[in-house]
Design a protein around this motif. Structure first.
Motif, short mmCIF file in Angstrom:
data_model
loop_
_atom_site.label_atom_id
_atom_site.label_comp_id
_atom_site.label_asym_id
_atom_site.label_seq_id
_atom_site.Cartn_x
_atom_site.Cartn_y
_atom_site.Cartn_z
N LEU A 368 -0.60 11.95 4.64
CA LEU A 368 -1.78 11.14 4.93
C LEU A 368 -1.76 9.95 4.00
N ALA A 369 -2.26 8.84 4.48
CA ALA A 369 -2.30 7.65 3.62
C ALA A 369 -3.63 6.95 3.81
N VAL A 370 -4.16 6.44 2.72
CA VAL A 370 -5.44 5.74 2.77
C VAL A 370 -5.27 4.40 2.08
N THR A 371 -5.60 3.31 2.77
CA THR A 371 -5.52 2.01 2.09
C THR A 371 -6.90 1.65 1.55
N LEU A 372 -6.88 1.05 0.36
CA LEU A 372 -8.14 0.77 -0.33
C LEU A 372 -8.27 -0.72 -0.64
N GLY A 373 -7.74 -1.56 0.23
CA GLY A 373 -7.77 -3.00 -0.04
C GLY A 373 -6.45 -3.40 -0.65
N LYS A 374 -6.33 -4.73 -0.93
CA LYS A 374 -5.05 -5.30 -1.39
C LYS A 374 -4.38 -4.49 -2.50
N TRP A 375 -3.18 -4.05 -2.27
CA TRP A 375 -2.32 -3.37 -3.25
C TRP A 375 -2.84 -2.01 -3.71
N GLN A 376 -3.88 -1.51 -3.11
CA GLN A 376 -4.42 -0.22 -3.57
C GLN A 376 -4.38 0.80 -2.45
N GLY A 377 -3.97 2.01 -2.77
CA GLY A 377 -3.97 3.07 -1.76
C GLY A 377 -3.64 4.40 -2.37
N THR A 378 -3.76 5.44 -1.56
CA THR A 378 -3.32 6.77 -1.97
C THR A 378 -2.54 7.35 -0.80
N ALA A 379 -1.56 8.17 -1.11
CA ALA A 379 -0.78 8.77 -0.03
C ALA A 379 -0.30 10.14 -0.46
N GLN A 380 -0.15 10.99 0.54
CA GLN A 380 0.35 12.33 0.29
C GLN A 380 1.44 12.60 1.32
N VAL A 381 2.62 12.95 0.84
CA VAL A 381 3.70 13.30 1.76
C VAL A 381 4.13 14.71 1.39
#
Ligand code: FAD
Length: 439
Positions: A368-381
């Motif tokens: 799952l991946a979540v973008t939080l605006g420019k250059w920011q995010g979290t992801a789980q693989v």
């Protein structure tokens, strides 16, 4: 096949179809695409009924709202995607699965009676709302392209209105944005729009980002259910660091006249001119009308072949269906699952024509991946977690991989590249869709 004598010559004249696909979202569009592949060179006819002529690529909706992406590039025209499927733009208004008949209301208000051999149902979901005072009148959802465009224009409009406002309380109300629901849609939409506001506000001489109040309200004790708790905590930290108020274990109790009252007594009631409801989805309320079985939450249960009631002529997929997850429980309602379920349903329909081998749904969530605006995010693989720019880039790459068609992919990449190289486009196009009257 019984040709209709009173219709214009064209693709829709036979109203008997071997396969009827309902819905043009991830489930419906990918089911039709897979049917085209499986039935290539054969005579079976497929009809797809969808209210819009495009498939909305919803994972890109938050970026369409924030202007990182041209909104048109977050949709895929169905007529571009599908080559041999007949399309009827409208709504299925009734479905008789025993008689295998459907009625469709088209854009002209006309009705079409369709008879079919098999059906794949994917009418998706609708926002799950509750009888909260003021909610229906004052809040908006975040589900469609129109919602995303409206919200972007709304935020920019509020900045212009606040710049001109003379009264401090009025200005505060204009610049207060409340999102109710800390799932993926709510978190991404808020984070992207706040990021856009950060860029936009620099162009307003009397405003600063500190004048804006962004509030995220979540009933559970953590954001982003389903994501690794470490990533949910990271997301919360990133949002708080940006000055966004995150209220967990908190419910919206009332928003009459846009005065927000939250449960728990920790936040004093406040005025918020923009309230966005992103507190979950429920299956499209069509199953009971169509005489389909449902579970206690309204989803249509299917087996691991996507069959409803074990029937080989009726399939349901996506947000409308309760699909057994190979890892146990039910598969989550996401685009990545809907498109795989759609492929399985299409292959199993093709198998009834002898064109394919039956298949089970075995897809396990990859990440799952979540973008939080420019250059920011979290992801789980799988069991690995990522944060920051790498996660942001991974999320984007994954969405790009899911997107069908090289032309669409290229448009999206070009938008992203432009957004990295140049300042964000902050034009407010709220008048779109309202043509000027002639004098
Ligand atoms: C803002 C947002 C962000 C998201 N981000 C992600 C993400 O990053 N990753 C991810 O995996 N998932 C994401 N999702 C979830 C994902 O979009 C859904 O799980 C997916 O779209 C489900 O596919 P579907 O075909 O069931 O429904 P949809 O894609 O919603 O399609 C259903 C279609 O059926 C149509 N329909 C409804 N009623 C009828 C009728 N009577 N007749 C004909 N057609 C009808 C609808 O208009 C719609 O076009 C997001 C969702 C939202 C709202």
């Amino acid at each position: 096949m019984s040709p209709n004598s009173d219709t214009l010559p064209g693709s829709l004249s036979p109203m008997w179809y071997d396969v009827l696909v309902v819905g043009g979202g991830f489930g419906g569009a990918f089911a039709a695409l897979e049917l085209e592949k499986q039935l290539d060179g054969r005579s079976e006819r497929v009809l797809l009924v969808a209210p819009e002529s495009f498939m909305l690529f919803s994972p890109l909706l938050p970026e369409a709202a924030s202007g990182t992406l041209e909104p048109r590039h977050s949709v895929i025209p169905l007529r571009e995607l599908l080559g041999r499927t007949d399309l009827l733009i409208g709504h299925v208004t009734s479905l008789d699965v025993e008689a295998r008949k459907a009625r469709v209301a088209d854009l002209n208000g006309g009705e079409h009676d369709i008879e079919f051999g098999s059906a794949i149902l994917s009418p998706g979901s609708v926002p799950a709302t509750f009888p909260i005072p003021g909610l229906a009148e004052n809040a908006v959802g975040f589900k469609s392209l129109a919602d995303a465009i409206w919200l972007r224009n709304r935020v920019l409009h509020q900045l212009d209105a606040a710049e001109a406002a003379r009264d401090l309380d009025h200005r505060r109300r204009l610049l207060t944005f409340t999102f109710v629901g800390g799932g993926y849609a709510g978190v991404e939409a808020l984070a992207e729009l706040e990021s856009m506001t950060r860029d936009a506000v620099k162009r307003y001489p009397t405003l600063s980002i500190a004048d804006c109040r962004w509030v995220l309200v979540e009933a559970q004790d953590s954001l982003l259910p389903g994501l690794h708790p470490k990533l949910a905590r990271f997301t919360e930290k990133v949002l708080r660091r940006r000055g966004i108020e995150v209220h967990l274990d908190t419910r919206l109790e009332s928003c009459v006249d846009k005065r927000v009252e939250l449960s728990g007594g920790r936040v004093a009631p406040y005025d918020s001119d923009t309230i966005v409801w992103t507190a979950g989805q429920r299956p499209a309320p069509l199953a009971s009308q169509w005489g389909l079985p449902t579970d206690d939450r309204g989803f249509v249960p299917v087996d691991d072949h996507m069959r409803v009631d074990g029937r080989s002529d009726l399939y349901a997929v996506g947000d409308f269906a309760a699909v057994p997850d190979p890892a146990g429980g039910l598969a989550p309602n996401t685009a990545q699952h809907a498109l795989r379920q759609a492929k399985v349903a299409a292959i199993n329909v093709a198998a009834t024509f002898g064109a394919a081998e039956p298949r089970r749904f075995t897809y396990r969530t990859r990440g799952l991946a979540v973008t939080l605006g420019k250059w920011q995010g979290t992801a789980q693989v799988k069991r690995f977690t990522f944060t920051g720019p790498l996660a942001w880039w991974m999320g984007r790459s994954y969405h790009l991989l899911m997107m069908p068609g090289i032309a669409r992919k290229s448009r999206v990449v070009s938008d992203w590249t432009m957004a990295l190289l140049f300042p964000r486009d902050v034009s407010q196009l709220g008048q779109l869709g309202t043509p000027s009257p002639l004098e």
